[in-house]
Write a protein that holds these residues in place. Structure first.
Motif, PDB file in Angstrom:
ATOM      1  N   LYS A  39       0.831  -1.207   0.000  1.00 10.55           N
ATOM      2  CA  LYS A  39       0.000   0.000   0.000  1.00 10.55           C
ATOM      3  C   LYS A  39       0.869   1.262   0.000  1.00 10.55           C
ATOM      4  N   ALA A  42       2.095   2.066  -3.531  1.00  8.11           N
ATOM      5  CA  ALA A  42       1.068   2.638  -4.406  1.00  8.11           C
ATOM      6  C   ALA A  42       1.105   4.170  -4.415  1.00  8.11           C
ATOM      7  N   LEU A  43       1.698   4.768  -3.379  1.00 11.48           N
ATOM      8  CA  LEU A  43       1.808   6.230  -3.298  1.00 11.48           C
ATOM      9  C   LEU A  43       3.045   6.754  -4.008  1.00 11.48           C
ATOM     10  N   GLU A 109      -5.220   2.663   0.663  1.00  7.11           N
ATOM     11  CA  GLU A 109      -4.442   3.617  -0.125  1.00  7.11           C
ATOM     12  C   GLU A 109      -5.178   4.949  -0.195  1.00  7.11           C
TER      13      GLU A 109
END
Length: 247
Positions: A39, A42-43, A109
């Motif tokens: 997660k 994902a940023l 997320e």
């Protein structure tokens, strides 16, 4: 703006009744810390720092396929001490640092993105992710300025007045900090407490003392901030992680 993420993964997890590091306990066949790293990735952060300690070599082996940097916390002297170990890896970094726990994989997320956007839009030096709990016993309470976005203090249960104990908004342990403010404050905290440890929450006391702006962002679903401390909580998290809303 640039972003770095620090994931706490140094603890023993004594209450799991296992010698395995807590973050390596599996939910649906995958280590807890793997969910947190995935997660985080994902940023698209510039750097992910994994703080390792207890059985560090096992945690590093289990996460070797991820693009993370490792910082060793040995001995383990508290949450503030853990984050201090990331400073050499982030010493020239000027963006925001998000602090996550390797044993709390249920945040989404979307929530992380909203937390960071909120922090930036409010121009805060630090923002705490919070939730309302039906039974907040045992958690640190968030005391806001008359119900506004800014935080006046974070008070632990054992130090809370009766009025503060009645507050149901709690500290999740997920934070966004401006990097320079974070490491400056970490240099000022002490271990003069009953446990002889350096607490990350003491950073907020430094910020409050300097009149710096600290905000709170409340997540709608308190399940997102669940930590996993016992086999029972692990089984509950496994069920939740099967649902798409926690991806």
């Amino acid at each position: 703006m640039s972003l770095s993420i620090v994931i706490m993964a140094a603890g023993k997890g004594t209450r799991m009744k296992s010698d395995l590091p807590k973050v390596l306990h599996e939910a649906n066949g995958k280590p807890l810390v793997a969910y947190v790293i995935e997660k985080s990735r994902a940023l698209d952060p510039g750097k992910i720092v994994l703080i390792v300690g207890h059985q560090a070599e096992l945690v590093q082996a289990a996460t070797a396929d991820f693009p993370v940097d490792y910082a060793l916390q040995e001995p383990q002297l508290g949450t503030g001490h853990a984050v201090m170990q990331s400073e050499p890896l982030l010493k020239d970094f000027e963006g925001e640092v998000v602090i996550l726990s390797g044993d709390a994989p249920l945040f989404t997320e979307r929530t992380l993105r909203e937390l960071i956007d909120f922090h930036r839009s409010r121009q805060a030096v630090a923002t705490v992710l919070t939730a309302e709990m039906a039974d907040p016993t045992g958690y640190g309470r968030i005391i806001r300025n008359g119900g506004g976005e800014e935080v006046l203090k974070i008070v632990e249960q054992k130090d809370a007045t009766e009025a503060e104990k009645a507050v149901s908004e709690i500290n999740s342990g997920v934070y966004v900090f401006n990097a320079a403010e974070l490491f400056s404050a970490l240099h000022s905290i002490t271990n003069k407490n009953a446990q002889g440890e350096y607490y990350l929450t003491d950073v907020f006391g430094i910020c409050f003392g300097k009149g710096k702006k600290v905000c709170a962002f409340k997540v709608a679903d308190p399940n997102e901030i669940r930590g996993i401390n016992t086999p029972e909580q692990l089984r509950e998290a496994e069920q939740l992680l099967l649902g798409e809303e926690y991806l």
